[in-house]
Design an enzyme around this catalytic site. Structure first.
Site, PDB file in Angstrom:
ATOM      1  N   GLY A  14       0.806  -1.210   0.000  1.00 49.18           N
ATOM      2  CA  GLY A  14       0.000   0.000   0.000  1.00 49.18           C
ATOM      3  C   GLY A  14       0.834   1.253   0.000  1.00 49.18           C
ATOM      4  O   GLY A  14       2.013   1.245  -0.395  1.00 49.18           O
ATOM      5  N   ASP A 223      -9.777   6.922  10.240  1.00 50.67           N
ATOM      6  CA  ASP A 223      -9.744   6.346   8.893  1.00 50.67           C
ATOM      7  C   ASP A 223     -10.464   4.998   8.871  1.00 50.67           C
ATOM      8  O   ASP A 223      -9.967   4.025   8.301  1.00 50.67           O
ATOM      9  CB  ASP A 223      -8.299   6.190   8.411  1.00 50.67           C
ATOM     10  CG  ASP A 223      -8.199   5.965   6.899  1.00 50.67           C
ATOM     11  OD1 ASP A 223      -9.180   6.292   6.187  1.00 50.67           O
ATOM     12  OD2 ASP A 223      -7.169   5.460   6.432  1.00 50.67           O
TER      13      ASP A 223
END
Length: 397
Positions: A14, A223
């Site tokens: 990522g 998040d």
């Protein structure tokens, strides 16, 4: 590394770094090992936030990812475990000075500039994949590009290219050793299986418990989204784990209700799950997490998905269709533009068997409360699970 852990294969990549499947050398226990390259102070600050939050949660809650240990790498063959409760001074100093300690001055300055650039993404069309059912959806842990992204993205994570910078400090890295989740993330787990109402209800209740636990510790995640929820498959059903604390904030010694009075100002998160006040660039509290949960719950219960045009990446998420062209707009952005907007819960179009039944009236009221424009109107985390249970029970009658 091989004296402590064996790396088997890469299982994820990522914005920050790489995640490997591995085993503990002595016991053979399977673990997930995340390598975080410390190439610039902005990345390092996020890594230290994640480490601090994960140490606070440790292995204390079944629905929060467990951290087994952390190691600091300073060279090709130099790797040492970090003591509990201690942060590596070299990394702390890098954050305070604004440049990686030991790196050439020009490199530190360039890295700092590269991660603070602001850019406005072009408006992209998103395809409506509501209630789509695929046998094996192709998913990864990247965010959808979203229409009308805000100009200021102070909490925006560096791209993968920015995270891995060449030069003398490329070997400086943190390694986080965590429990391994064999079910992948929540998107992959739910969308690769036929819809199941009981399974969805269990996921929602577990997420309630996880966020209540985090808020009780003074941790605001900031998040929450399906990509950041991992799944362990067990004979009794899926056990979900909230993960990825890179954008989290922790406050200590708050007392009852103190977390909802702590305000944050950084615009960060993932577009389709951000609260209206975050979209608007206002100060916000932990109640922004409740809005993110509301988006997730709605998407999970109704199997609402979206797909970015030109990709096969499908993800769970609720949204608003804008205009005749059907542009998809994040709920938070739509509510920021119009606080009086009435959301259509349940989403009545494009439903077909064998999808789960739409949420009942009591659950719809709860979702509306969680997605309220006014943060103070949203239920606090410590009351959420009780309300979910009561709503599901009432609707079952």
């Amino acid at each position: 590394m091989e004296e402590l852990y064996t790396l088997e294969k890469e299982v994820g990549r990522g914005s920050y770094g790489v995640v490997f499947e591995g085993h503990m050398a002595r016991t053979g226990q399977r673990v997930a090992i995340k390598r975080l390259p410390c190439s610039n102070p902005e990345c390092i600050e996020l890594y230290l936030q994640e480490l601090w939050a994960m140490r606070a949660t440790a292995e204390s809650h079944v629905n929060v990812i467990a951290l087994h240990s952390c190691l600091l790498q300073t060279g090709p063959r130099s790797l040492r475990p970090l003591k509990p409760g201690v942060l590596p001074l070299r990394l702390v100093e890098s954050v305070l000075k604004g440049s990686v300690v030991g790196a050439p001055q020009s490199q530190g300055m360039d890295n700092g500039r590269s991660t603070t650039k602001r850019r406005t993404s072009s408006v992209s069309r998103l395809q409506d994949r509501t209630n789509a059912c695929q046998a094996e959806p192709k998913l990864n842990a990247t965010d959808c590009t979203t229409p009308q992204r805000p100009q200021c993205r102070a909490g925006k994570r560096p791209s993968q290219g920015e995270a891995e910078q060449p030069g003398p400090q490329r070997r400086l890295a943190l390694w986080l050793v965590m429990e391994y989740c064999d079910g992948g993330d929540l998107n992959r787990y739910l969308l690769s299986r036929p819809p199941d109402a009981e399974r969805n209800h269990g996921v929602v209740r577990q997420l309630c418990r996880a966020v209540a636990f985090l808020h009780g510790l003074g941790i605001t995640h900031r998040d929450l989204k399906p990509d950041n929820v991992l799944v362990c498959v067990t004979p009794k059903g899926p056990v979900v784990k909230v993960a990825d604390f890179g954008l989290s904030k922790m406050r200590g010694g708050l007392g009852d209700g103190g977390l909802t009075r702590q305000h944050f100002s950084s615009t960060c998160g993932s577009d389709f799950y951000m609260a209206p006040e975050v979209w608007g660039g206002l100060t916000y509290t932990a109640q922004a997490d409740i809005f993110s949960l509301g988006v997730m719950f709605w998407a999970v219960l109704e199997r609402i998905t979206l797909l970015e045009e030109g990709t096969t990446q499908e993800q769970l998420g609720a949204y608003v269709c804008k205009g005749r062209s059907g542009w998809l707009m994040p709920l938070g952005e739509a509510l920021w533009e119009n606080a009086d907007l009435q959301l259509c819960i349940p989403m009545k179009f494009k439903r077909a068997p064998p999808l789960p039944p739409p949420p009942g009236p009591s659950v719809c009221v709860l979702l509306s409360d969680m997605l309220a424009s006014n943060p103070d109107a949203r239920p606090p985390a410590d009351q959420l699970e009780a309300r979910v249970r009561a709503a599901l029970k009432e609707d079952s009658h």
